[in-house]
Design a protein around this motif. Sequence first.
Motif, PDB file in Angstrom:
ATOM      1  N   TYR A   1       5.846  -4.522  -5.321  1.00 54.29           N
ATOM      2  CA  TYR A   1       5.709  -2.900  -4.958  1.00 54.29           C
ATOM      3  C   TYR A   1       4.636  -2.274  -5.739  1.00 54.29           C
ATOM      4  O   TYR A   1       3.798  -1.690  -4.912  1.00 54.29           O
ATOM      5  CB  TYR A   1       7.004  -2.546  -5.335  1.00 54.29           C
ATOM      6  CG  TYR A   1       7.063  -0.814  -4.791  1.00 54.29           C
ATOM      7  CD1 TYR A   1       6.886  -0.463  -3.480  1.00 54.29           C
ATOM      8  CD2 TYR A   1       7.196   0.076  -5.784  1.00 54.29           C
ATOM      9  CE1 TYR A   1       7.035   0.707  -3.136  1.00 54.29           C
ATOM     10  CE2 TYR A   1       7.210   1.590  -5.357  1.00 54.29           C
ATOM     11  CZ  TYR A   1       6.891   1.771  -4.169  1.00 54.29           C
ATOM     12  OH  TYR A   1       7.128   3.300  -3.844  1.00 54.29           O
ATOM     13  N   GLY A   2       4.335  -2.831  -6.974  1.00 52.61           N
ATOM     14  CA  GLY A   2       3.139  -1.935  -7.781  1.00 52.61           C
ATOM     15  C   GLY A   2       1.987  -2.435  -7.050  1.00 52.61           C
ATOM     16  O   GLY A   2       0.901  -1.766  -6.996  1.00 52.61           O
ATOM     17  N   LEU A   3       1.992  -4.020  -7.000  1.00 52.58           N
ATOM     18  CA  LEU A   3       0.705  -4.408  -6.358  1.00 52.58           C
ATOM     19  C   LEU A   3       0.165  -3.767  -5.130  1.00 52.58           C
ATOM     20  O   LEU A   3      -0.950  -3.422  -4.706  1.00 52.58           O
ATOM     21  CB  LEU A   3       0.899  -5.914  -6.413  1.00 52.58           C
ATOM     22  CG  LEU A   3       0.718  -6.617  -7.629  1.00 52.58           C
ATOM     23  CD1 LEU A   3       0.861  -8.245  -7.484  1.00 52.58           C
ATOM     24  CD2 LEU A   3      -0.657  -6.714  -8.433  1.00 52.58           C
TER      25      LEU A   3
ATOM     26  N   TRP B   1      -1.273  -0.468  -5.396  1.00 52.88           N
ATOM     27  CA  TRP B   1      -2.657  -0.599  -6.253  1.00 52.88           C
ATOM     28  C   TRP B   1      -3.644  -0.947  -4.891  1.00 52.88           C
ATOM     29  O   TRP B   1      -4.695  -0.470  -5.002  1.00 52.88           O
ATOM     30  CB  TRP B   1      -2.614  -1.743  -7.052  1.00 52.88           C
ATOM     31  CG  TRP B   1      -3.873  -1.834  -7.835  1.00 52.88           C
ATOM     32  CD1 TRP B   1      -4.733  -0.832  -8.450  1.00 52.88           C
ATOM     33  CD2 TRP B   1      -4.668  -3.168  -8.188  1.00 52.88           C
ATOM     34  NE1 TRP B   1      -5.820  -1.423  -8.826  1.00 52.88           N
ATOM     35  CE2 TRP B   1      -5.666  -2.886  -8.871  1.00 52.88           C
ATOM     36  CE3 TRP B   1      -4.091  -4.538  -7.984  1.00 52.88           C
ATOM     37  CZ2 TRP B   1      -6.473  -3.809  -9.380  1.00 52.88           C
ATOM     38  CZ3 TRP B   1      -5.111  -5.423  -8.585  1.00 52.88           C
ATOM     39  CH2 TRP B   1      -6.238  -5.071  -9.262  1.00 52.88           C
ATOM     40  N   ILE B   2      -3.256  -2.031  -4.092  1.00 48.27           N
ATOM     41  CA  ILE B   2      -4.106  -2.665  -3.043  1.00 48.27           C
ATOM     42  C   ILE B   2      -4.406  -1.452  -1.761  1.00 48.27           C
ATOM     43  O   ILE B   2      -5.166  -1.778  -1.169  1.00 48.27           O
ATOM     44  CB  ILE B   2      -3.944  -4.035  -2.888  1.00 48.27           C
ATOM     45  CG1 ILE B   2      -2.452  -3.895  -1.864  1.00 48.27           C
ATOM     46  CG2 ILE B   2      -3.881  -4.829  -4.110  1.00 48.27           C
ATOM     47  CD1 ILE B   2      -2.220  -5.433  -1.371  1.00 48.27           C
TER      48      ILE B   2
ATOM     49  N   ALA C   1      -9.464   6.187   4.148  1.00 47.56           N
ATOM     50  CA  ALA C   1     -10.185   7.427   3.915  1.00 47.56           C
ATOM     51  C   ALA C   1     -10.088   8.028   2.389  1.00 47.56           C
ATOM     52  O   ALA C   1     -10.721   9.129   2.193  1.00 47.56           O
ATOM     53  CB  ALA C   1      -9.109   8.636   4.678  1.00 47.56           C
ATOM     54  N   GLY C   2      -9.412   7.225   1.459  1.00 43.27           N
ATOM     55  CA  GLY C   2      -9.418   7.594   0.110  1.00 43.27           C
ATOM     56  C   GLY C   2      -8.306   6.835  -0.538  1.00 43.27           C
ATOM     57  O   GLY C   2      -7.230   6.625   0.033  1.00 43.27           O
TER      58      GLY C   2
ATOM     59  N   ARG D   1      -2.685   5.383  -0.569  1.00 43.92           N
ATOM     60  CA  ARG D   1      -1.489   5.169  -1.498  1.00 43.92           C
ATOM     61  C   ARG D   1      -0.082   5.897  -1.193  1.00 43.92           C
ATOM     62  O   ARG D   1       1.044   5.540  -0.879  1.00 43.92           O
ATOM     63  CB  ARG D   1      -1.835   5.039  -2.757  1.00 43.92           C
ATOM     64  CG  ARG D   1      -2.652   3.984  -3.531  1.00 43.92           C
ATOM     65  CD  ARG D   1      -3.267   4.255  -4.879  1.00 43.92           C
ATOM     66  NE  ARG D   1      -3.974   2.974  -5.261  1.00 43.92           N
ATOM     67  CZ  ARG D   1      -4.956   2.988  -5.892  1.00 43.92           C
ATOM     68  NH1 ARG D   1      -5.289   4.151  -6.832  1.00 43.92           N
ATOM     69  NH2 ARG D   1      -5.538   1.941  -6.284  1.00 43.92           N
ATOM     70  N   LEU D   2      -0.529   7.082  -0.760  1.00 47.79           N
ATOM     71  CA  LEU D   2       0.714   8.017  -0.357  1.00 47.79           C
ATOM     72  C   LEU D   2       0.998   7.712   1.039  1.00 47.79           C
ATOM     73  O   LEU D   2       2.639   7.565   1.308  1.00 47.79           O
ATOM     74  CB  LEU D   2       0.212   9.520  -0.349  1.00 47.79           C
ATOM     75  CG  LEU D   2       0.063  10.126  -2.039  1.00 47.79           C
ATOM     76  CD1 LEU D   2      -0.620  11.587  -1.558  1.00 47.79           C
ATOM     77  CD2 LEU D   2       1.286  10.223  -2.406  1.00 47.79           C
TER      78      LEU D   2
END
Length: 386
Positions: free
Chosen positions: A76-78, A81-82, A90-91, A96-97
Amino acid sequence: MSEAGTRATLRARAYDLLARDDSGPGARAVRAALVLLIVVSVTAAVVKSVPQIGRAHGNLLDLVLLLTTFGFAIEYGLRIWIAADNPGAAGAARERLRYLFSLPGLVDLIAAIPFALAPHLGLNIDWLDIVPIFKLLRHTAAFQFMVEAVYSERRVLGSAAVLMLALLVFQSSAVYYFEREAQPDKFGSIPEAMWWGIVTLTTVGYGDITPVTPWGKIAGGLTAVMGLCMFAIPVGIIASAFIEAVRRREFVDTWNLVAKVPLFRMLDAARIAAVAGVLRARRAERGERLIRKGDQADAMYFIVSGEVEVDQESAAPKGRLGAGDFFGEIALIAERERTATITALTACRLLVLHKDDFERFMDAHPDLKQAVRDAAQRRLKEINAA
């Protein structure tokens, strides 16, 4: 390399391993490990629900669930991150959101929470241990095809749903009026009668509620017959759309394979699609010889899946080709003998373009002949120079 550049490189590598479908053996190994982790987690949760096993081995199963949850937390953390490397991002923050609030992201979040500890804390939510099974959907193309099929036919399916809802309300209301005096405990209201309507329309027929009056039985029979007809409509629509989605994906994959061939790079999209249309599917078993050195060349091959070995039967080392590669394209443009023996190292799926089919294609598109001849001469010069 700067620290920021190193992080970007590591993130790109992690993205290739976790998110790309065609990143080679490393990505396949990571996906296999994740699938195994999911299977172990779900199996432990299912086995733990058996009273005798849960009492005897509950602590061991809880440990297994905690370990798999730890693995899901790392994944989940990876993935957070990716997410910044998603195509068309777009950013970093926005991507990530978007992942965090997407359905796959929410499933990943739930899977990363150690619900195995819930009973020890007096909480009755350990049933969420079974949620990781939905992570399998990310690793199967069938689910993607199903989503695509439903989305492409959403308007037609919406119309069918409205029709089925109208039928459900009408039939449930009719049976309610026919049965309310004879069975007030079972048909006391239209909403209560809707349970019977759903079960009958779907032709499940649990038998817990059945009409007893003559008119009620007639309405029940008509409801069952209409249910067969009504449910056949969305099933047929989804099945057809599913097959079409599979064909579209296969066509895109084939198109991409053809577009990679130097001989066809100057063709437009429509011409490449025409070439892809004359390819023939072939399967090769492990150890099967596809091409023998010295044989007359008569076809070229595209590798859809699997690996082949290239043996020039000389001092040169043996080579390997995998999914997405091609070989034998010179057979289409020159009368030559094969220069290497090619053997399947694994079970392979291939697409074959025979010289006769290619020549018929060229005859059907005379405006391309000169362009292809020019490309062929350039390709022959490249090979002879090598």
